[in-house]
Design an enzyme around this catalytic site. Structure first.
Site, PDB file in Angstrom:
ATOM      1  N   ASP A  83       7.023   5.639  -9.006  1.00 14.50           N
ATOM      2  CA  ASP A  83       6.300   4.540  -8.362  1.00 14.50           C
ATOM      3  C   ASP A  83       7.197   3.334  -8.133  1.00 14.50           C
ATOM      4  O   ASP A  83       7.998   2.956  -8.991  1.00 14.50           O
ATOM      5  CB  ASP A  83       5.105   4.146  -9.236  1.00 14.50           C
ATOM      6  CG  ASP A  83       4.163   3.181  -8.551  1.00 14.50           C
ATOM      7  OD1 ASP A  83       3.990   3.289  -7.325  1.00 14.50           O
ATOM      8  OD2 ASP A  83       3.590   2.320  -9.250  1.00 14.50           O
ATOM      9  N   HIS A 205      -2.803   0.252  -3.696  1.00 15.71           N
ATOM     10  CA  HIS A 205      -2.145  -0.310  -4.867  1.00 15.71           C
ATOM     11  C   HIS A 205      -2.971  -1.482  -5.374  1.00 15.71           C
ATOM     12  O   HIS A 205      -3.765  -2.065  -4.639  1.00 15.71           O
ATOM     13  CB  HIS A 205      -0.732  -0.781  -4.516  1.00 15.71           C
ATOM     14  CG  HIS A 205       0.245   0.326  -4.326  1.00 15.71           C
ATOM     15  ND1 HIS A 205       1.527   0.281  -4.818  1.00 15.71           N
ATOM     16  CD2 HIS A 205       0.137   1.530  -3.709  1.00 15.71           C
ATOM     17  CE1 HIS A 205       2.177   1.395  -4.513  1.00 15.71           C
ATOM     18  NE2 HIS A 205       1.341   2.165  -3.823  1.00 15.71           N
TER      19      HIS A 205
END
Length: 302
Positions: A83, A205
């Site tokens: 990530d 996100h």
């Protein structure tokens, strides 16, 4: 069930119009908790390790290999994802270690630079069979500042996906990283417009700041991958704090870091002996962090 790929989880969710959860892990206990949660909910899951977590551990391999071991022994499909990587060499290390997907984040660069760098990374990852996520329209709060005013433009998003060849796109629609309250207001109309504009799954996100109702609405509008990090940290830290407050004399970490026995991730299925599982033990790649740069099969752009 063994370690699966991010592509398989996201593709099926995208086609069926549902979401798939992606949780960030900082340590082994977090990975075990995510696996336990997936098995309890009977749902597949994506375990994410961020560049910040790699920096914290001063290397990717130890936590990555622990996550592979947990996923390989789980009864649910679990994928491993890198990530928010800004370092192209780290992307290559992750692919070498067996990550099936990476998120390369060049969103802080000007649009043309973001497109060019992301396209180069996507080509190299695709040559290795890895799924690539990118970000357009930087999601707020990366430095702890709640700045949900940024929005991703649908036309720009369509051009970016076409120009980079990425497999998933993280978009700015009102969420913000590091939120400890769940009151972010998402732009559901923009999510639907982005869903129509691009032909790859959308990624949210900063989902920790969104209510359960907001997340359901976002998925209905077109979101597929739902990233969660801060909410896990908040729950983990709160539980440890409360446990130690209730028993100040407690010093054994196993007593306040372990999950309840009824929910504990099993080291092996019931009835299976260690020897019968020998062929299922994950075979780890070499520790590429120790390799000279010339031996890393992934070549960042120079």
């Amino acid at each position: 069930m063994t370690l699966t790929t991010t592509t398989s989880l996201i593709s099926s969710a995208y086609e069926e119009g549902r979401g798939v959860a992606a949780f960030n892990a900082i340590n082994l206990e977090t990975v075990e908790a995510i696996a336990t949660g997936a098995e309890t909910a009977n749902r597949p899951v994506i375990v994410q390790i961020s560049e910040n977590a790699v920096r914290y551990h001063r290397g990717l391999a130890p936590l990555a290999q622990a996550a592979i071991a947990v996923a390989s022994g789980s009864t649910m499909p679990i994928a491993l994802h890198l990530d928010h990587a800004t370092d192209e060499r780290l992307v290559g290390i992750a692919v070498d270690l067996g990550f099936s997907s990476v998120m390369y984040d060049a969103s802080q660069l000007p649009y043309d630079d973001n497109l060019a760098r992301t396209a180069a990374v996507a080509r190299r990852c695709h040559d290795r069979g890895a799924h690539v996520e990118a970000e357009l329209g930087e999601v707020g709060g990366k430095d702890g500042v709640h700045a949900p005013g940024v929005r991703t433009d649908p036309a720009e998003a369509a051009a970016f996906v076409a120009g980079t060849g990425v497999d998933a796109l993280a978009v700015a629609v009102g969420s913000s990283h590091k939120m400890t309250t769940r009151d972010a207001a998402l732009d559901e109309a923009l999510i639907a417009e982005l869903r129509r504009a691009v032909d790859v799954p959308l990624v949210l996100h900063g989902s920790s700041g969104v209510s359960d109702e907001g997340l359901r609405a976002a998925i209905a509008a077109g979101m597929t991958k739902i990233n969660v990090a801060t909410q896990l940290n908040k729950a983990f830290t709160g539980a440890v704090r409360n446990t130690l407050k209730a028993d100040p004399a407690l010093v054994d970490q196993r007593r306040y870091l372990s999950v309840p026995a009824a929910m504990r991730w099993p080291p092996r299925p019931r009835g299976c002996s260690p020897s019968s599982r020998a062929d299922r033990r994950p075979r780890f790649p070499s520790l590429v962090e120790a390799l000279p740069r010339s031996q890393n099969r992934y070549r960042p752009a120079t």
